[in-house]
Motif scaffolding. Structure first.
Motif, PDB file in Angstrom:
ATOM      1  N   ARG A   1       0.708  -1.212   0.166  1.00 33.11           N
ATOM      2  CA  ARG A   1       0.028   0.132   0.149  1.00 33.11           C
ATOM      3  C   ARG A   1       0.818   1.415  -0.119  1.00 33.11           C
ATOM      4  O   ARG A   1       2.107   1.352   0.278  1.00 33.11           O
ATOM      5  CB  ARG A   1      -0.825   0.010   0.987  1.00 33.11           C
ATOM      6  CG  ARG A   1      -1.915  -1.096   1.274  1.00 33.11           C
ATOM      7  CD  ARG A   1      -2.883  -1.257   0.328  1.00 33.11           C
ATOM      8  NE  ARG A   1      -3.710   0.084   0.337  1.00 33.11           N
ATOM      9  CZ  ARG A   1      -4.866   0.041   1.333  1.00 33.11           C
ATOM     10  NH1 ARG A   1      -5.143  -1.049   2.100  1.00 33.11           N
ATOM     11  NH2 ARG A   1      -5.402   1.013   1.232  1.00 33.11           N
ATOM     12  N   PRO A   2       0.270   2.462  -0.291  1.00 36.04           N
ATOM     13  CA  PRO A   2       0.967   3.629  -0.423  1.00 36.04           C
ATOM     14  C   PRO A   2       1.830   3.970   0.940  1.00 36.04           C
ATOM     15  O   PRO A   2       1.202   3.742   1.979  1.00 36.04           O
ATOM     16  CB  PRO A   2      -0.014   4.707  -0.713  1.00 36.04           C
ATOM     17  CG  PRO A   2      -1.315   4.073  -1.160  1.00 36.04           C
ATOM     18  CD  PRO A   2      -0.747   2.570  -0.652  1.00 36.04           C
ATOM     19  N   VAL A   3       2.798   4.598   1.019  1.00 37.32           N
ATOM     20  CA  VAL A   3       3.530   4.945   2.087  1.00 37.32           C
ATOM     21  C   VAL A   3       3.059   6.673   2.157  1.00 37.32           C
ATOM     22  O   VAL A   3       3.595   7.403   1.322  1.00 37.32           O
ATOM     23  CB  VAL A   3       4.989   4.900   1.965  1.00 37.32           C
ATOM     24  CG1 VAL A   3       5.780   5.489   3.142  1.00 37.32           C
ATOM     25  CG2 VAL A   3       5.334   3.403   2.135  1.00 37.32           C
ATOM     26  N   LEU A   4       2.576   6.979   3.218  1.00 42.86           N
ATOM     27  CA  LEU A   4       2.136   8.472   3.379  1.00 42.86           C
ATOM     28  C   LEU A   4       2.832   9.213   4.038  1.00 42.86           C
ATOM     29  O   LEU A   4       3.617   8.850   4.848  1.00 42.86           O
ATOM     30  CB  LEU A   4       0.588   8.402   4.016  1.00 42.86           C
ATOM     31  CG  LEU A   4      -0.316   7.266   3.492  1.00 42.86           C
ATOM     32  CD1 LEU A   4      -1.475   7.648   4.286  1.00 42.86           C
ATOM     33  CD2 LEU A   4      -0.620   7.657   1.840  1.00 42.86           C
ATOM     34  N   PRO A   5       2.829  10.704   3.832  1.00 41.81           N
ATOM     35  CA  PRO A   5       3.771  11.672   4.332  1.00 41.81           C
ATOM     36  C   PRO A   5       3.160  11.870   5.765  1.00 41.81           C
ATOM     37  O   PRO A   5       1.986  11.931   6.123  1.00 41.81           O
ATOM     38  CB  PRO A   5       3.086  13.073   3.610  1.00 41.81           C
ATOM     39  CG  PRO A   5       2.576  12.529   2.215  1.00 41.81           C
ATOM     40  CD  PRO A   5       1.877  11.109   2.643  1.00 41.81           C
ATOM     41  N   ASP A   6       4.261  11.852   6.556  1.00 39.56           N
ATOM     42  CA  ASP A   6       3.951  11.903   8.088  1.00 39.56           C
ATOM     43  C   ASP A   6       4.839  12.911   8.794  1.00 39.56           C
ATOM     44  O   ASP A   6       5.035  13.032   9.997  1.00 39.56           O
ATOM     45  CB  ASP A   6       3.794  10.550   8.894  1.00 39.56           C
ATOM     46  CG  ASP A   6       4.975   9.743   8.694  1.00 39.56           C
ATOM     47  OD1 ASP A   6       6.236  10.306   8.135  1.00 39.56           O
ATOM     48  OD2 ASP A   6       5.094   8.511   9.201  1.00 39.56           O
ATOM     49  N   GLY A   7       6.071  13.429   8.110  1.00 42.02           N
ATOM     50  CA  GLY A   7       6.967  14.284   8.747  1.00 42.02           C
ATOM     51  C   GLY A   7       8.219  13.489   9.170  1.00 42.02           C
ATOM     52  O   GLY A   7       8.937  14.119   9.483  1.00 42.02           O
ATOM     53  N   CYS A   8       8.213  12.038   8.955  1.00 41.17           N
ATOM     54  CA  CYS A   8       9.374  11.334   9.645  1.00 41.17           C
ATOM     55  C   CYS A   8      10.299  10.862   8.603  1.00 41.17           C
ATOM     56  O   CYS A   8       9.777  11.189   7.325  1.00 41.17           O
ATOM     57  CB  CYS A   8       8.479  10.242  10.098  1.00 41.17           C
ATOM     58  SG  CYS A   8       7.486  10.323  11.616  1.00 41.17           S
ATOM     59  N   MET A   9      11.354  10.408   9.060  1.00 43.34           N
ATOM     60  CA  MET A   9      12.401   9.660   7.993  1.00 43.34           C
ATOM     61  C   MET A   9      12.579   8.562   8.654  1.00 43.34           C
ATOM     62  O   MET A   9      12.576   8.374   9.802  1.00 43.34           O
ATOM     63  CB  MET A   9      13.675  10.476   7.993  1.00 43.34           C
ATOM     64  CG  MET A   9      13.333  11.983   7.347  1.00 43.34           C
ATOM     65  SD  MET A   9      14.860  12.988   7.476  1.00 43.34           S
ATOM     66  CE  MET A   9      16.067  12.145   6.647  1.00 43.34           C
ATOM     67  N   ASP A  10      12.779   7.454   7.765  1.00 42.74           N
ATOM     68  CA  ASP A  10      13.310   6.298   8.187  1.00 42.74           C
ATOM     69  C   ASP A  10      14.741   5.471   7.658  1.00 42.74           C
ATOM     70  O   ASP A  10      15.095   5.987   6.600  1.00 42.74           O
ATOM     71  CB  ASP A  10      12.226   5.158   7.565  1.00 42.74           C
ATOM     72  CG  ASP A  10      10.967   5.255   8.033  1.00 42.74           C
ATOM     73  OD1 ASP A  10      10.303   4.433   8.585  1.00 42.74           O
ATOM     74  OD2 ASP A  10      10.431   6.480   8.165  1.00 42.74           O
TER      75      ASP A  10
ATOM     76  N   ALA B   1       4.812   5.062  -3.649  1.00 41.82           N
ATOM     77  CA  ALA B   1       4.483   3.796  -3.950  1.00 41.82           C
ATOM     78  C   ALA B   1       5.687   2.785  -3.944  1.00 41.82           C
ATOM     79  O   ALA B   1       6.599   3.062  -4.814  1.00 41.82           O
ATOM     80  CB  ALA B   1       3.609   3.706  -5.408  1.00 41.82           C
ATOM     81  N   PRO B   2       5.822   1.905  -3.105  1.00 40.80           N
ATOM     82  CA  PRO B   2       6.963   0.913  -2.967  1.00 40.80           C
ATOM     83  C   PRO B   2       7.064   0.107  -4.376  1.00 40.80           C
ATOM     84  O   PRO B   2       5.906  -0.054  -5.039  1.00 40.80           O
ATOM     85  CB  PRO B   2       6.837  -0.168  -1.755  1.00 40.80           C
ATOM     86  CG  PRO B   2       5.774   0.717  -0.945  1.00 40.80           C
ATOM     87  CD  PRO B   2       4.943   1.897  -1.837  1.00 40.80           C
ATOM     88  N   ASP B   3       8.065  -0.527  -4.406  1.00 38.23           N
ATOM     89  CA  ASP B   3       8.231  -1.118  -5.734  1.00 38.23           C
ATOM     90  C   ASP B   3       7.330  -2.778  -5.833  1.00 38.23           C
ATOM     91  O   ASP B   3       7.149  -3.076  -6.915  1.00 38.23           O
ATOM     92  CB  ASP B   3       9.562  -1.470  -6.392  1.00 38.23           C
ATOM     93  CG  ASP B   3      10.302  -2.280  -5.372  1.00 38.23           C
ATOM     94  OD1 ASP B   3       9.492  -3.062  -4.531  1.00 38.23           O
ATOM     95  OD2 ASP B   3      11.667  -2.494  -5.174  1.00 38.23           O
ATOM     96  N   GLY B   4       7.015  -3.165  -4.767  1.00 43.34           N
ATOM     97  CA  GLY B   4       5.995  -4.075  -4.608  1.00 43.34           C
ATOM     98  C   GLY B   4       6.796  -5.561  -4.687  1.00 43.34           C
ATOM     99  O   GLY B   4       6.030  -6.651  -4.694  1.00 43.34           O
TER     100      GLY B   4
END
Length: 243
Positions: free
Chosen positions: A38-47, A66-69
């Motif tokens: 599923r989409p990775v949504l903006p949240d102000g964080c970094m990983d 959208a991750p490459d799946g």
């Protein structure tokens, strides 16, 4: 970054609070099946993320990613907004809307050593957390001003009120925000408001009440922001059958 999960993938993603203040560590197993990612949504964080043979950084997002799946196991540590740049040694705005190999930020030798350490660990999640803890110890304590900025904007205060509350002018706040969060305080406020609205809606609050409680002008304003920031209509993002 926050990943949306559907009812069928509850077992694929799990997270727990990190020993590092404000951070969480997480793991996700992707099968590569249709609908698994599923989409990775903006949240102000970094990983900081690991998958076998790789360590890379996900910068702060201004739109859904959208991750490459592809199939594989992913482990990450998600840093509270504003805390990752000091640990990584790079300004957040240089990583905005990007996924960057750790070897491009640190030396190739450092990256190889750390990748080998996490690859060889029986618990990659704990190993990645230890890597982050070592870097955090070298970086020193987080800047409390940045935490106050996040708290103020998350509470719905204006940029002007936030700048006054932390004792800086608007121009300086913007400059420090670019370095710490990857974008200016207005964009950060918008991202935090989105996350607040999604949390309320997931808890079952009707959309109109969600919009009012999260600080939107009305339900139409909420719907526009969700579509612009995530690329999906609110109903599709949260599932069918909601008011």
């Amino acid at each position: 970054m926050t990943e949306e999960t559907g009812p069928g993938d509850a077992g694929a993603y799990r997270e727990r609070p990190s020993a590092l203040p404000g951070a969480v560590v997480w793991t996700r197993t992707a099968t590569g099946a249709p609908g698994d990612t599923r989409p990775v949504l903006p949240d102000g964080c970094m990983d900081l993320l690991w998958t076998e043979g790789r360590l890379f950084v996900a910068g702060p997002d201004t739109r859904a990613y959208a991750p490459d799946g592809g199939p594989g196991r992913y482990v990450g540590i998600r840093f509270y907004p504003g805390t990752a740049p000091a640990l990584l040694g790079v300004p957040a705005h240089e990583l905005r809307d990007r996924r960057v190999e750790l070897a491009d930020l640190w030396t190739a030798a450092q990256a190889r050593r750390l990748i080998g350490k996490v690859d060889a660990a029986s618990d990659p999640m704990a190993a990645l957390e230890a890597v982050a803890a070592d870097r955090a110890a070298d970086a020193g304590p987080p800047d409390r001003l940045l935490a106050h900025v996040v708290e103020s904007l998350r509470a719905g205060r204006s940029v002007a009120r936030t700048a006054a509350a932390v004792g800086v002018n608007a121009r300086l706040l913007h400059r420090r925000s670019l370095h710490a969060f990857g974008y200016g305080p207005k964009t950060l406020a918008r991202v935090l408001r989105l996350q607040r609205a999604l949390a309320l809606a997931r808890d079952g609050l009707p959309y109109a009440a969600t919009a009012a409680a999260a600080g939107f002008a009305d339900q139409a304003h909420l719907a526009r922001d969700v579509k612009e920031l995530t690329g999906l209509p609110l109903g599709e993002l949260l599932g069918v059958g909601r008011p």
